[in-house]
Design a protein around this motif. Sequence first.
Motif, PDB file in Angstrom:
ATOM      1  N   LEU A   1      11.752   3.604   5.921  1.00  0.00           N
ATOM      2  CA  LEU A   1      12.657   3.657   4.767  1.00  0.00           C
ATOM      3  C   LEU A   1      14.011   3.042   5.122  1.00  0.00           C
ATOM      4  O   LEU A   1      14.623   2.337   4.311  1.00  0.00           O
ATOM      5  N   ILE A   2      14.460   3.314   6.336  1.00  0.00           N
ATOM      6  CA  ILE A   2      15.723   2.716   6.798  1.00  0.00           C
ATOM      7  C   ILE A   2      15.567   1.203   6.878  1.00  0.00           C
ATOM      8  O   ILE A   2      16.438   0.447   6.406  1.00  0.00           O
ATOM      9  N   ASP A   3      14.447   0.743   7.445  1.00  0.00           N
ATOM     10  CA  ASP A   3      14.204  -0.699   7.551  1.00  0.00           C
ATOM     11  C   ASP A   3      14.143  -1.348   6.175  1.00  0.00           C
ATOM     12  O   ASP A   3      14.611  -2.487   6.000  1.00  0.00           O
TER      13      ASP A   3
ATOM     14  N   LYS B   1       2.985  -3.588  -3.342  1.00  0.00           N
ATOM     15  CA  LYS B   1       2.315  -4.227  -2.209  1.00  0.00           C
ATOM     16  C   LYS B   1       1.145  -5.085  -2.681  1.00  0.00           C
ATOM     17  O   LYS B   1       0.875  -6.156  -2.126  1.00  0.00           O
ATOM     18  N   ARG B   2       0.448  -4.616  -3.723  1.00  0.00           N
ATOM     19  CA  ARG B   2      -0.666  -5.407  -4.257  1.00  0.00           C
ATOM     20  C   ARG B   2      -0.143  -6.719  -4.833  1.00  0.00           C
ATOM     21  O   ARG B   2      -0.706  -7.784  -4.574  1.00  0.00           O
ATOM     22  N   ALA B   3       0.947  -6.618  -5.597  1.00  0.00           N
ATOM     23  CA  ALA B   3       1.547  -7.830  -6.174  1.00  0.00           C
ATOM     24  C   ALA B   3       2.035  -8.767  -5.078  1.00  0.00           C
ATOM     25  O   ALA B   3       1.834  -9.985  -5.142  1.00  0.00           O
ATOM     26  N   SER B   4       2.676  -8.200  -4.057  1.00  0.00           N
ATOM     27  CA  SER B   4       3.213  -9.018  -2.966  1.00  0.00           C
ATOM     28  C   SER B   4       2.098  -9.706  -2.191  1.00  0.00           C
ATOM     29  O   SER B   4       2.226 -10.877  -1.807  1.00  0.00           O
ATOM     30  N   ASN B   5       1.000  -8.990  -1.954  1.00  0.00           N
ATOM     31  CA  ASN B   5      -0.116  -9.579  -1.210  1.00  0.00           C
ATOM     32  C   ASN B   5      -0.754 -10.738  -1.972  1.00  0.00           C
ATOM     33  O   ASN B   5      -1.062 -11.784  -1.397  1.00  0.00           O
TER      34      ASN B   5
ATOM     35  N   LEU C   1      10.569  -3.115  -0.384  1.00  0.00           N
ATOM     36  CA  LEU C   1       9.488  -2.134  -0.313  1.00  0.00           C
ATOM     37  C   LEU C   1       8.347  -2.581   0.591  1.00  0.00           C
ATOM     38  O   LEU C   1       7.513  -1.759   0.980  1.00  0.00           O
ATOM     39  N   SER C   2       8.300  -3.856   0.942  1.00  0.00           N
ATOM     40  CA  SER C   2       7.239  -4.321   1.837  1.00  0.00           C
ATOM     41  C   SER C   2       7.373  -3.720   3.231  1.00  0.00           C
ATOM     42  O   SER C   2       6.419  -3.715   4.008  1.00  0.00           O
ATOM     43  N   LYS C   3       8.561  -3.203   3.568  1.00  0.00           N
ATOM     44  CA  LYS C   3       8.792  -2.610   4.884  1.00  0.00           C
ATOM     45  C   LYS C   3       8.274  -1.180   4.978  1.00  0.00           C
ATOM     46  O   LYS C   3       8.210  -0.608   6.075  1.00  0.00           O
ATOM     47  N   ILE C   4       7.911  -0.602   3.838  1.00  0.00           N
ATOM     48  CA  ILE C   4       7.481   0.794   3.834  1.00  0.00           C
ATOM     49  C   ILE C   4       6.013   0.874   4.212  1.00  0.00           C
ATOM     50  O   ILE C   4       5.180   0.154   3.668  1.00  0.00           O
ATOM     51  N   GLU C   5       5.702   1.759   5.137  1.00  0.00           N
ATOM     52  CA  GLU C   5       4.340   1.889   5.635  1.00  0.00           C
ATOM     53  C   GLU C   5       3.507   2.770   4.713  1.00  0.00           C
ATOM     54  O   GLU C   5       4.040   3.604   3.986  1.00  0.00           O
ATOM     55  N   GLY C   6       2.155   2.587   4.796  1.00  0.00           N
ATOM     56  CA  GLY C   6       1.277   3.462   4.039  1.00  0.00           C
ATOM     57  C   GLY C   6       0.979   2.915   2.664  1.00  0.00           C
ATOM     58  O   GLY C   6       1.545   1.939   2.211  1.00  0.00           O
TER      59      GLY C   6
ATOM     60  N   GLN D   1       8.041 -11.029 -10.659  1.00  0.00           N
ATOM     61  CA  GLN D   1       9.046 -10.210 -11.341  1.00  0.00           C
ATOM     62  C   GLN D   1       8.890  -8.734 -10.959  1.00  0.00           C
ATOM     63  O   GLN D   1       9.879  -8.004 -10.854  1.00  0.00           O
ATOM     64  N   ILE D   2       7.638  -8.283 -10.760  1.00  0.00           N
ATOM     65  CA  ILE D   2       7.423  -6.910 -10.272  1.00  0.00           C
ATOM     66  C   ILE D   2       8.124  -6.747  -8.927  1.00  0.00           C
ATOM     67  O   ILE D   2       8.868  -5.785  -8.693  1.00  0.00           O
ATOM     68  N   ARG D   3       7.870  -7.700  -8.055  1.00  0.00           N
ATOM     69  CA  ARG D   3       8.458  -7.638  -6.718  1.00  0.00           C
ATOM     70  C   ARG D   3       9.978  -7.690  -6.775  1.00  0.00           C
ATOM     71  O   ARG D   3      10.668  -6.934  -6.074  1.00  0.00           O
ATOM     72  N   GLY D   4      10.513  -8.545  -7.621  1.00  0.00           N
ATOM     73  CA  GLY D   4      11.960  -8.688  -7.700  1.00  0.00           C
ATOM     74  C   GLY D   4      12.650  -7.482  -8.303  1.00  0.00           C
ATOM     75  O   GLY D   4      13.699  -7.039  -7.816  1.00  0.00           O
ATOM     76  N   THR D   5      12.041  -6.913  -9.351  1.00  0.00           N
ATOM     77  CA  THR D   5      12.655  -5.760 -10.015  1.00  0.00           C
ATOM     78  C   THR D   5      12.613  -4.517  -9.127  1.00  0.00           C
ATOM     79  O   THR D   5      13.629  -3.849  -8.923  1.00  0.00           O
ATOM     80  N   LEU D   6      11.434  -4.231  -8.588  1.00  0.00           N
ATOM     81  CA  LEU D   6      11.323  -3.053  -7.728  1.00  0.00           C
ATOM     82  C   LEU D   6      12.068  -3.239  -6.412  1.00  0.00           C
ATOM     83  O   LEU D   6      12.387  -2.255  -5.732  1.00  0.00           O
ATOM     84  N   GLY D   7      12.348  -4.482  -6.040  1.00  0.00           N
ATOM     85  CA  GLY D   7      13.065  -4.748  -4.794  1.00  0.00           C
ATOM     86  C   GLY D   7      14.569  -4.743  -4.940  1.00  0.00           C
ATOM     87  O   GLY D   7      15.272  -5.094  -3.979  1.00  0.00           O
TER      88      GLY D   7
END
Length: 726
Positions: A576-578, A616-620, A721-726, A710-716
């Motif tokens: 979360l820090i990352d 993560k699905r959108a980013s992948n 969020l790509s740095k979050i594990e799990g 746009q999903i990635r940009g808005t939520l980011g």
Amino acid sequence: MAELLIELFMEEIPARMQVRAADDFKRLVTDKLAAAGIAFTKAAAHSTPRRLTLVVDGVPTAQADVREEKKGPRVGSPEQALAGFLKSTGLASIDQAEQRDTGKGVFYFAVIEKKGGATVAVLPAIIDAAIRELPWPKSMRWGANEFRWVRPLHSIIALFDGAVVPGALDLGGKTIAYGSATQGHRFLSPGEITVTGFADYQAKLAAAHVVLDREERKRLILDGAQKAALAEGFRLKDDPGLLEEVAGLVEYPVVLTGAIDNKFMDVPAEVLTTSMRTHQRYFALETADGKLAPRFVVVANRTTADGGKAVVAGNERVLRARLSDAKFFWDQDLKVKLEDRLPGLKDITFHKEIGTLHQRVERIEALAVETAKSLDYDAETIQQVRLAARLSKADLTTGVVGEFPEVQGIMGRYVAYHEGLPAPVAEAIADHYKPLGPSDRVPTDKVSVVVALAEKIDTLVQFFRIDEKPTGSRDPFALRRAALGVIRLIVENNLRINLRLPLTFSAIVRPENVSGIDYDYYKKILISLSSSLWSGMKEDEIREVNTAKTIINDLLSFFFDRLKVSLKEKGVRHDLIDAVLALGGEDDLVRLLARVDALAGFVATDDGANLLAAYKRASNILRIEEKKDGIAYDAAVDASLLAQDEEKALADALVTAHKHAAPLIEAEDFTGAMAAFAAVRAPVDAFFEKVTVNADDKDLRANRLRLLSQIRGTLGLIADLSKIEG
């Protein structure tokens, strides 16, 4: 099952080394027992000033039987291969080997069963190796011996199942045979004691005036000191560190009370307690209102016929000599103002590559004032900051600090009050060293906070400038502690300051040019750092900008590393820090931590977990398709190409979420922004369920990929969020 008892008896071990040495010896012996396949139920280590003791219970008298299997050559192999196999296994003929089909052919296997030997047979080597491998911070040789040890070693008890382990330690000049004898108290019970096991050992030591258990010695000292204080009408000053040390100085604690001459009581209490604690190991007593009482507690190592009167008188005499020096220095130091001591700092080198203490003070003063201005302090407070910073190191030239370095800063505060300086200035002189560690108090007064910040930032910048950075476990200038101090000062005081600004200011203050800071030059450098406007700059100025950039970027990374370590110790997830740090450009620590807290709360909810999965699905998908197509799908979504209701709903939800979240993020309401993102969950779920992203229609596919972007940009907006594990 049997008991193993080992005692290493020697001259007095330094108190600070005893506990670590006992634990190390326990680790070495038990690790070697385990490596030899010898189990045990429990092990306990003890230490006194003259002995390290280890008792291991539940040790089998014989080692366990061992069954080994060794794979050999394939059946039908040449005689030479078979002969080598027989030789390596000790078999008399190949008929003694088993034949097994491994699925890759039939091979010979040797099954070797070894009967466990007597445990006592391996103990001499284990004990010898553990003694030799025991690490000491300092060691010595004595007599004609080649063996190095912390202090001369006199005897070794090594008993297993009640019998002496056969063996001896070779000192390279003489040997010490393992035995069953030790000695009691040096004065109260001199002479040899023979023991048969740990219970007998402990009982006979107790009868010989040796309290083996360290915790029991601490309890006896603490209880005795508290009762002695109460008998005098005072209370014991809490000092766990001194209690630990004194427990390592005595084998038979006897608590006594002494008096401090009233003529010394006008000397600052910190000076008196430092002298008593550091030089004499006395416990201080306090009055009901917390002031230093004219009494002290000393812990002797023996009883005496006169009830300790001579011991107390001797300690009072030694203390008078110590405090006479302190009072002399105190009286002399009060005659010189702190301001008049500043020229003396020119003669003290802080570091050969950084400059003198006088130059350091000039840098700290300039940085503290600049920091106070950035925090919108009023004019009077800024003047107090300037004065406190300028006088912060002046007491280093006093006689009291020369004799008692532990009171630096504290001495300056007393002198400042004596001169009638404002309380914020006096307190800042004492507090600018704080916090000294993770458990130390953090200053809260405005003046103290910015002077403490300036002192630590100057330390970090100047040592990074000369490339003296911490590496691994090496940190000779305590830069990690300084960085953690800066973080705590900012976070615990909720200071809204961009860390890059004081770092930049400090980075351009060169050691050879600390007087008369050129603020126009500072601003010019700052602009160049942020926007790379090089026009009109001289070559040396460009070089200075590059140097400053390197220092600042390295230090920001260093700060963020320390922040991550600090937060992880508090249970905050490192990913979360990352995720927040990956956004870049965030050097307001208070705002950064608010983002982390909001993100932690969000991902712990169902909406947060599902949106994280969608992100993560959108980013992948985007990463794969952008790599395949060789372009980035970060353009705006074309509303006319939105064919299905689900993608239209998602596009509308993303626009609405961005519209609501952006001002909340600007207002630093990160929790509210996360709530706005939560509204996107249902449209995102529906989109991935009903819409085919990689449609056959080229334009439709590209538009849907832009929608994923746009999903990635808005939520980011709040974190990567790509740095979050799990």
